[in-house]
Design an enzyme around this catalytic site. Structure first.
Site, short mmCIF file in Angstrom:
data_model
loop_
_atom_site.label_atom_id
_atom_site.label_comp_id
_atom_site.label_asym_id
_atom_site.label_seq_id
_atom_site.Cartn_x
_atom_site.Cartn_y
_atom_site.Cartn_z
N PRO A 11 -0.01 -2.06 4.18
CG PRO A 11 -2.19 -2.44 3.52
CD PRO A 11 -1.36 -1.52 4.35
CG ASN A 12 0.09 -6.14 0.09
OD1 ASN A 12 0.26 -7.29 0.48
ND2 ASN A 12 -1.10 -5.63 -0.15
NE ARG A 19 5.58 -11.96 -5.75
CZ ARG A 19 6.61 -12.66 -5.26
NH1 ARG A 19 7.83 -12.21 -5.37
NH2 ARG A 19 6.39 -13.81 -4.64
CE1 TYR A 24 3.16 0.69 -5.64
CE2 TYR A 24 3.03 -1.60 -6.35
CZ TYR A 24 2.41 -0.43 -5.96
OH TYR A 24 1.04 -0.38 -5.89
CG ASN A 75 2.94 4.28 1.11
OD1 ASN A 75 1.73 4.12 0.94
ND2 ASN A 75 3.84 3.99 0.19
CB ALA A 78 -4.77 -0.85 -0.53
CD GLU A 99 -2.09 10.40 1.57
OE1 GLU A 99 -2.65 11.48 1.91
OE2 GLU A 99 -2.64 9.53 0.87
CG HIS A 101 0.33 7.46 -2.13
ND1 HIS A 101 -0.18 6.31 -1.55
CD2 HIS A 101 -0.38 8.49 -1.65
CE1 HIS A 101 -1.17 6.65 -0.75
NE2 HIS A 101 -1.32 7.97 -0.78
NE ARG A 108 -0.94 2.14 -9.67
CZ ARG A 108 -0.61 1.32 -8.68
NH1 ARG A 108 -0.04 1.81 -7.59
NH2 ARG A 108 -0.86 0.03 -8.76
O1 CA2 Z 1 2.10 4.02 -4.51
C1 CA2 Z 1 2.01 3.69 -3.32
O2 CA2 Z 1 2.90 3.86 -2.50
C2 CA2 Z 1 0.75 2.98 -2.82
O3 CA2 Z 1 0.44 3.47 -1.52
C3 CA2 Z 1 1.09 1.51 -2.77
C4 CA2 Z 1 -0.10 0.61 -2.43
C5 CA2 Z 1 -1.29 0.93 -3.32
O4 CA2 Z 1 -2.41 0.17 -2.92
C6 CA2 Z 1 -1.63 2.40 -3.29
O5 CA2 Z 1 -2.73 2.64 -4.17
C7 CA2 Z 1 -0.45 3.24 -3.73
C8 CA2 Z 1 0.27 -0.85 -2.65
C9 CA2 Z 1 1.45 -1.29 -1.89
C10 CA2 Z 1 1.86 -2.61 -2.44
O6 CA2 Z 1 3.25 -2.64 -2.44
C11 CA2 Z 1 3.85 -3.57 -3.20
C12 CA2 Z 1 5.16 -3.37 -3.42
C13 CA2 Z 1 5.87 -4.26 -4.19
C14 CA2 Z 1 5.25 -5.37 -4.70
C15 CA2 Z 1 3.90 -5.57 -4.45
C16 CA2 Z 1 3.21 -4.67 -3.68
#
Ligand code: CA2
Length: 148
Positions: A11-12, A19, A24, A75, A78, A99, A101, A108
């Site tokens: 997700p996201n 963003r 990221y 990946n 969350a 996996e 990230h 974090r």
């Molecule tokens: O660091 C990572 O790749 C995560 O898997 C990213 C997840 C986060 O919940 C994990 O704890 C770590 C969040 C992905 C959200 O991705 C976005 C990317 C750009 C802008 C907003 C969100």
């Protein structure tokens, strides 16, 4: 026949590059797909690249991988920190799982420090930015070559 690797994003991650660049980075998920595709060609693998914002969507993609993929790079976003269902699905897959990230989840919030998916993953890469996907693909190439 080239072995197929599924790269699954949770997700996201469709918002990557749009963003929170301080966490990221500025590259988009399309950039990640292109870079992985280039590396896959170099190491002689085929790729299927997918993203889902839904837990069930990711589980369905893992089930599809059971029938067709030699390995999974995931990946889970969350869902890494919450989803026993995704762990259960990965436990039904027989090939290597890495996996990824993008951020260093251990640097974090405490709730990101634990990943259910890590209980199944053969390797975990965190904090290497989008390069983590390429590192994962290189590792998969090594593991699949050793497998014959
Ligand atoms: O660091 C990572 O790749 C995560 O898997 C990213 C997840 C986060 O919940 C994990 O704890 C770590 C969040 C992905 C959200 O991705 C976005 C990317 C750009 C802008 C907003 C969100």
């Amino acid at each position: 026949m080239k072995k197929l690797v599924h790269v699954l994003n949770g997700p996201n991650l469709n918002l990557l590059g749009k963003r929170q660049p301080e966490i990221y980075g500025r590259e988009t998920l399309e950039d990640v797909e292109r870079l992985c595709g280039e590396l896959a060609r170099t190491v002689g693998l085929s790729l299927r690249f997918e993203q889902s914002n839904a837990e069930s969507g990711l589980i369905d993609l893992i089930h599809e991988a059971r029938g067709e993929a030699a390995a999974i790079i995931i990946n889970p976003g969350a869902y890494s920190h919450t989803s026993i269902a995704i762990l259960d699905a990965l436990n039904t897959f027989e090939g290597p799982v890495i996996e990824v990230h993008i951020s260093n989840i251990h640097k974090r919030e405490a709730f990101r420090h634990h990943s259910y998916v890590s209980l199944r993953a053969d390797g975990v890469i965190a904090g290497c930015g989008i390069e983590g996907y390429q590192l994962a693909l290189r590792r998969i190439a090594t593991l699949l070559a050793a497998d014959g």
